[in-house]
Design a protein around this motif. Structure first.
Motif, PDB file in Angstrom:
ATOM      1  N   GLU A 347      32.240 113.126  87.100  1.00 32.85           N
ATOM      2  CA  GLU A 347      32.129 114.551  87.426  1.00 32.85           C
ATOM      3  C   GLU A 347      30.789 115.065  86.905  1.00 32.85           C
ATOM      4  O   GLU A 347      30.386 114.760  85.794  1.00 32.85           O
ATOM      5  N   TYR A 348      30.178 115.895  87.735  1.00 37.10           N
ATOM      6  CA  TYR A 348      28.847 116.389  87.363  1.00 37.10           C
ATOM      7  C   TYR A 348      28.763 117.890  87.576  1.00 37.10           C
ATOM      8  O   TYR A 348      29.298 118.432  88.556  1.00 37.10           O
ATOM      9  N   ARG A 349      28.045 118.522  86.671  1.00 36.30           N
ATOM     10  CA  ARG A 349      27.749 119.951  86.768  1.00 36.30           C
ATOM     11  C   ARG A 349      26.271 120.149  86.477  1.00 36.30           C
ATOM     12  O   ARG A 349      25.775 119.714  85.436  1.00 36.30           O
ATOM     13  N   PHE A 350      25.617 120.837  87.391  1.00 36.98           N
ATOM     14  CA  PHE A 350      24.194 121.110  87.225  1.00 36.98           C
ATOM     15  C   PHE A 350      23.961 122.606  87.396  1.00 36.98           C
ATOM     16  O   PHE A 350      24.665 123.268  88.178  1.00 36.98           O
ATOM     17  N   PRO A 351      22.992 123.144  86.683  1.00 38.36           N
ATOM     18  CA  PRO A 351      22.667 124.558  86.867  1.00 38.36           C
ATOM     19  C   PRO A 351      22.280 124.826  88.320  1.00 38.36           C
ATOM     20  O   PRO A 351      21.725 123.954  89.003  1.00 38.36           O
ATOM     21  N   LEU A 352      22.585 126.004  88.762  1.00 39.57           N
ATOM     22  CA  LEU A 352      22.239 126.373  90.136  1.00 39.57           C
ATOM     23  C   LEU A 352      20.737 126.254  90.343  1.00 39.57           C
ATOM     24  O   LEU A 352      19.931 126.670  89.506  1.00 39.57           O
ATOM     25  N   GLY A 353      20.378 125.668  91.476  1.00 36.30           N
ATOM     26  CA  GLY A 353      18.967 125.509  91.787  1.00 36.30           C
ATOM     27  C   GLY A 353      18.368 124.200  91.332  1.00 36.30           C
ATOM     28  O   GLY A 353      17.152 123.982  91.509  1.00 36.30           O
ATOM     29  N   THR A 354      19.169 123.305  90.743  1.00 36.95           N
ATOM     30  CA  THR A 354      18.630 122.013  90.310  1.00 36.95           C
ATOM     31  C   THR A 354      18.149 121.225  91.528  1.00 36.95           C
ATOM     32  O   THR A 354      18.879 121.101  92.524  1.00 36.95           O
ATOM     33  N   PRO A 355      16.915 120.668  91.506  1.00 43.97           N
ATOM     34  CA  PRO A 355      16.396 119.915  92.666  1.00 43.97           C
ATOM     35  C   PRO A 355      17.236 118.688  92.984  1.00 43.97           C
ATOM     36  O   PRO A 355      17.845 118.086  92.096  1.00 43.97           O
ATOM     37  N   ALA A 356      17.272 118.292  94.218  1.00 46.29           N
ATOM     38  CA  ALA A 356      18.063 117.151  94.689  1.00 46.29           C
ATOM     39  C   ALA A 356      17.622 115.861  94.010  1.00 46.29           C
ATOM     40  O   ALA A 356      18.455 115.016  93.648  1.00 46.29           O
ATOM     41  N   LYS A 357      16.307 115.685  93.866  1.00 44.25           N
ATOM     42  CA  LYS A 357      15.815 114.455  93.246  1.00 44.25           C
ATOM     43  C   LYS A 357      16.298 114.338  91.790  1.00 44.25           C
ATOM     44  O   LYS A 357      16.659 113.237  91.342  1.00 44.25           O
ATOM     45  N   ASP A 358      16.316 115.448  91.074  1.00 42.65           N
ATOM     46  CA  ASP A 358      16.792 115.426  89.684  1.00 42.65           C
ATOM     47  C   ASP A 358      18.270 115.049  89.618  1.00 42.65           C
ATOM     48  O   ASP A 358      18.696 114.340  88.708  1.00 42.65           O
ATOM     49  N   ILE A 359      19.024 115.523  90.591  1.00 40.64           N
ATOM     50  CA  ILE A 359      20.452 115.196  90.613  1.00 40.64           C
ATOM     51  C   ILE A 359      20.645 113.705  90.829  1.00 40.64           C
ATOM     52  O   ILE A 359      21.395 113.037  90.107  1.00 40.64           O
ATOM     53  N   LEU A 360      19.964 113.126  91.831  1.00 40.44           N
ATOM     54  CA  LEU A 360      20.113 111.714  92.117  1.00 40.44           C
ATOM     55  C   LEU A 360      19.602 110.854  90.971  1.00 40.44           C
ATOM     56  O   LEU A 360      20.183 109.805  90.669  1.00 40.44           O
ATOM     57  N   GLN A 361      18.504 111.294  90.365  1.00 39.33           N
ATOM     58  CA  GLN A 361      17.968 110.524  89.237  1.00 39.33           C
ATOM     59  C   GLN A 361      18.959 110.467  88.068  1.00 39.33           C
ATOM     60  O   GLN A 361      19.088 109.440  87.412  1.00 39.33           O
ATOM     61  N   LYS A 362      19.649 111.558  87.863  1.00 44.34           N
ATOM     62  CA  LYS A 362      20.662 111.592  86.799  1.00 44.34           C
ATOM     63  C   LYS A 362      21.749 110.554  87.057  1.00 44.34           C
ATOM     64  O   LYS A 362      22.179 109.828  86.143  1.00 44.34           O
ATOM     65  N   LEU A 363      22.193 110.429  88.289  1.00 47.13           N
ATOM     66  CA  LEU A 363      23.255 109.488  88.627  1.00 47.13           C
ATOM     67  C   LEU A 363      22.769 108.045  88.511  1.00 47.13           C
ATOM     68  O   LEU A 363      23.493 107.171  88.028  1.00 47.13           O
ATOM     69  N   VAL A 364      21.555 107.763  88.989  1.00 51.81           N
ATOM     70  CA  VAL A 364      21.007 106.405  88.925  1.00 51.81           C
ATOM     71  C   VAL A 364      20.799 105.981  87.472  1.00 51.81           C
ATOM     72  O   VAL A 364      21.091 104.834  87.100  1.00 51.81           O
ATOM     73  N   THR A 365      20.298 106.876  86.641  1.00 50.92           N
ATOM     74  CA  THR A 365      20.048 106.553  85.236  1.00 50.92           C
ATOM     75  C   THR A 365      21.340 106.164  84.536  1.00 50.92           C
ATOM     76  O   THR A 365      21.352 105.283  83.669  1.00 50.92           O
TER      77      THR A 365
END
Length: 525
Positions: A347-365
């Protein structure tokens, strides 16, 4: 013959009041004659000699009237001072300032213990202002005329035998005593209260009384907390308290239980010093309007994962797919064609407006960090491990991940003549077909054009077939050593899996699977 002498009584002359001084106690000893101890034959006492050698004391000598009056006045002052001195300083001691030797006669016996005294103080006006100490020896009284009474005062020497003055403390009044008792009581009470207060400060940490049950909220800053798969609420609560998200793990657990929610793995974004209720809402995804939230289950394929991310973040799937098709920018191994297998479940929660690349990078890391934690650092080895882990995730139940991984590696061994290097996984074939089914036709199993067909193609498929979770990655990195070559899940509800080393044994377990499917119509499709 002269007329009878008229006795003249000499009174003691007033002298200054001696200062108190320490006088040691003298033990009885041999009498030592003072420097000026007058003999009773002294002319100063003897007076004048009358006719026929009769002794006339000085009292018979007529003195001027003025001198007598002055002497009487001085006597009155001396008596007054002496009385004050005796009554004030020695209230319990008998008056000894004046010793009257009335009609002293050689035959008159002194007190039986007179010999224990070195000297008897005698006060008188012998020699005017000089005062002497007359020793009380019997032979000293033999020379006195018994016909005359006289007084001898010696205030100086007498006071030398008086002990040092000891002041008598005044007894305080009842009012003062009551006031002192009240003050002592108040002081004791103050000390007691202070001791209790200090003791309470030491006991509070030991008894847990200094803990705050909840923060007022809403909190500040941002704290990301990862809830690993299999983590219980108590562990999560302790982690939240350690990171100052909540004030008290116990009260948070009570609030979480009361909410009736179910804990899910993933990364959660909190604020520091949040209210328990707000933190519970984050874990239960009840504040989705304030953050971008999505959940990825283990085993999801890349298309399914991107679709879930898009729904939770509002980012278009096309934008996410374009980023996934360029995996090199995220640090994955070179053989990867996209981010399949590297988007960590949770499960993931990101602040509103977080860029798509940052989201994917978080999951890959999250995935690459788990590989490194298991000692898999070589990129080629990482890609192979993720591929095996994806098959393990799809083929077996979590309890059997280690044995499934061991059987896969046994099939890949060069000397394997039982399966000849074929993994023979239904899950890989259906992935290549783009379908999800438990039943494959013989034609589908024989189709070598499907790069994920492990029935027709030796070795691993060209890539992962889904997103493996942590447990599957760990099993692929460190498989259980066994001699199995076959496995089959005979119950899709319980994920019960049977392992065997020969095809004949494996065929018996396949019949058990078919029986279960017949008993549970519509489940094995």
């Amino acid at each position: 013959m002269l007329p009878p002498p008229v006795p003249v009584h000499f009174e003691p002359i007033a002298v200054p009041k001696p200062q108190p001084a320490y006088v040691p106690h003298y033990a009885p000893a041999a009498t030592e004659t003072p420097p000026h101890a007058p003999d009773l034959h002294d002319d100063s006492i003897r007076g004048e000699t009358g006719p026929a050698g009769d002794f006339l004391p000085q009292s018979d000598v007529v003195q001027p009237e003025e001198t007598v009056e002055q002497h009487e006045a001085s006597h009155e002052d001396a008596v007054l001072q002496d009385a004050v001195h005796q009554d004030t300083v020695f209230p319990d001691v008998p008056h000894q300032d004046t010793v009257h030797l009335d009609t002293v006669h050689p035959d008159v016996a002194l007190p039986h213990d007179a010999e224990n005294y070195d000297a008897v103080p005698i006060y008188g006006a012998a020699h005017g202002d000089e005062f002497h100490e007359v020793h009380a020896h019997d032979e000293g009284y033999e020379h006195h005329d018994p016909h005359f009474d006289y007084e001898v005062h010696d205030e100086h020497d007498a006071h030398e035998l008086i002990p040092a003055v000891t002041p008598v403390a005044q007894v305080p009044s009842k009012k003062v005593r009551r006031r002192r008792r009240l003050l002592a009581l108040l002081l004791t009470l103050t000390v007691f209260v202070a001791a209790v207060a200090v003791g309470a400060q030491f006991l509070k940490p030991l008894l847990g009384m200094d803990k705050v049950s909840d923060y007022p909220g809403p909190g500040t800053g941002s704290v990301t907390v990862t809830v690993a798969p299999g983590s219980g609420p108590k562990l999560v609560a302790t982690n939240l308290q350690n990171q100052h998200v909540i004030a008290n793990a116990d009260t948070f657990l009570a609030a979480f239980t009361a909410a009736g929610g179910e804990l899910s793995p993933g990364d959660f974004t909190f604020r520091t010093e949040m209210k328990n209720s707000d933190a519970v809402n984050v874990l239960l995804n009840k504040d989705a309007s304030k953050v971008m939230y999505f959940a990825l289950s283990a085993g999801l394929r890349i298309g399914e994962s991107l679709d879930a991310i898009s729904k939770g973040s509002g980012i278009p799937v096309s934008e996410l797919k374009a980023l996934s098709d360029s995996p090199a920018q995220f640090g994955v191994p070179a053989p990867a064609k996209n981010l399949e297998g590297f988007l960590a479940p949770g499960e993931y929660r990101f602040p509103l407006g977080t860029p798509a690349k940052d989201i994917l990078q978080k999951l890959v890391t999250g995935t690459t960090d788990e590989l490194k934690a298991q000692g898999v650092t070589d990129p080629t080895k990482q890609y192979q491990t993720i591929t095996v882990a994806s098959i393990v995730q799809a083929e077996g139940g979590q309890a059997d991940y280690g044995n499934v991984a061991g059987a896969i590696y046994n099939r890949l061994k060069p000397g394997n003549t039982e399966t000849n290097g074929l993994i023979q996984s239904d899950a890989t074939v259906t992935y290549g077909l783009g379908t999800k089914t438990f039943h494959l036709t013989d034609a589908q199993k024989a189709d070598k054009s499907n790069p994920y067909n492990t029935y027709a193609n030796v070795g691993l498929p060209v890539g992962p077939i889904g997103s493996p979770g942590k447990t599957a990655i760990d099993a692929a990195a460190k498989p259980t050593a066994n001699n199995y070559l076959y496995w089959v899940t005979i119950n899709l509800d319980t994920k019960e899996t049977k392992f065997s080393s020969t095809l004949a044994e494996h065929s018996k377990y396949v019949e058990q699977y078919n029986a279960w499917c017949a008993a549970n119509a519509g489940r094995c499709v």
